[in-house]
Scaffold this active site. Structure first.
Site, short mmCIF file in Angstrom:
data_model
loop_
_atom_site.label_atom_id
_atom_site.label_comp_id
_atom_site.label_asym_id
_atom_site.label_seq_id
_atom_site.Cartn_x
_atom_site.Cartn_y
_atom_site.Cartn_z
N LYS A 125 0.86 -1.18 0.00
CA LYS A 125 0.00 0.00 0.00
C LYS A 125 0.90 1.23 0.00
CE LYS A 125 -4.51 0.90 0.30
NZ LYS A 125 -5.49 0.27 -0.62
N THR A 144 -3.88 -5.11 0.86
CA THR A 144 -3.21 -3.81 1.03
C THR A 144 -4.04 -2.88 1.91
OG1 THR A 144 -4.16 -2.86 -0.99
CG2 THR A 144 -2.07 -4.05 -1.20
N HIS A 161 21.54 27.02 -12.03
CA HIS A 161 22.36 28.06 -12.65
C HIS A 161 21.76 29.46 -12.48
CE1 HIS A 161 24.81 24.96 -14.41
NE2 HIS A 161 23.78 24.44 -15.08
#
Length: 307
Positions: free
Chosen positions: A12, A57, A259
């Site tokens: 899960k 799950t 940058h």
């Protein structure tokens, strides 16, 4: 031709659990995103669809919330250890549990009558960290006998506005980048570090203190390194952690070079004395490396910091 089943797991993912601890009028928050993955004797569910070895799950999700109540959340690592041990020891077909956790930090809001705070003389005047943006992460893996804990952080944005250069690099016919002898150095840190704690009979690290100290050493190295390359800064950050934290054997970084280019203001009759920059989000240089304690074999996957 016959086929065979390769590595497999199920679980899960992204269970969002918020635990409030009430200490009188003072409340404490732990805000986690927990993903569970189990592997083991799961061949038949793939071949025939038999669910005899399958823990739903949905049950995993419920366990996360129940454990938040039953065990509390002392730290992301400790909570993951409780979960991993439970799934491996309570489910005979399960051989390995992997718990991944993201933790979202909350800072207290200072009220208007809070004491004033002044910048200390020992604070770097040219180094900054964006507050409240990083996400703490951990991955706990347990196979019934040994543990592996890899913790870290992502989205920690840092900047040095000076004390950085970049020159002396390879140049060919496609090179247009001018050499820089005073530049902005900025990056968005993704880092993972592996603990050398691996067995229940070893002393367990103080997970909360360890995280705070690793983060401190990482930021101090970034601020205090006069950088001739982002690679050099990365190595100093990792070395500072290894040198100061005995519980950690390996650190891996993924550092995008955010940058900043000086803007040409001459068309407007203005001089730009390292004051006005264009922040470019892409394309960006991506610097990645692992820093290890001497004699230790690397075990953090090279792509883990990009997850």
């Amino acid at each position: 031709m016959p086929t065979i089943l390769g590595q497999n797991q199920y679980g899960k993912a992204e269970n969002r659990v918020v635990k409030i601890t009430r200490d009188g009028d003072t409340h404490h928050i732990k805000d986690l995103n927990v993903s569970v993955a189990l592997s083991g004797d799961l061949t038949e569910v793939h071949r025939s669809g038999s669910n005899a070895h399958v823990l739903p799950t949905d049950t995993m999700k419920n366990t996360v919330f129940a454990f938040a109540k039953e065990h509390g959340i002392e730290s992301a690592e400790q909570f993951g250890i409780h979960l991993a041990r439970h799934f491996v020891t309570s489910q005979e077909p399960i051989r390995t549990a992997r718990i991944r956790i993201e933790e979202y930090s909350w800072e207290r809001i200072e009220t208007s009558d809070a004491d004033s705070k002044f910048i200390g003389a020992d604070e770097a005047k040219h180094s900054f960290v964006r507050k409240g943006q990083e996400t703490r992460v951990t991955q706990i893996t347990y196979d019934g006998s040994s543990w592996e804990v890899v913790s870290g952080l992502k989205d920690l944005v840092v900047m040095n506005t000076t004390n950085s250069e970049f020159w002396g690099y390879v140049k060919d016919k496609y090179t247009t980048l001018p050499e820089a002898y005073d530049r902005i150095l900025a990056t968005q840190v993704a880092a993972r570090w592996r603990f050398n704690w691996s067995a229940d009979d070893q002393q367990m690290p103080n997970w909360e203190k360890s995280y705070d100290q690793v983060r401190k050493h990482m930021l101090q190295a970034f601020a205090e390194t006069y950088s001739l390359s982002l690679q050099q800064t990365l190595y100093q950050m990792g070395s500072r952690i290894i040198d100061n934290r005995s519980e950690i054997d390996e650190v891996r970084f993924s550092l995008p070079n955010k940058h900043h280019f000086l803007v040409d203001l001459k068309p407007f009759g203005l001089e730009n004395d390292n004051e006005v920059y264009l922040a470019a989000d892409r394309p960006y240089g991506l610097i990645e490396a692992t820093v290890l304690r001497d004699g230790v074999e690397p075990r953090i996957p090279v792509d883990l910091t990009n997850l």
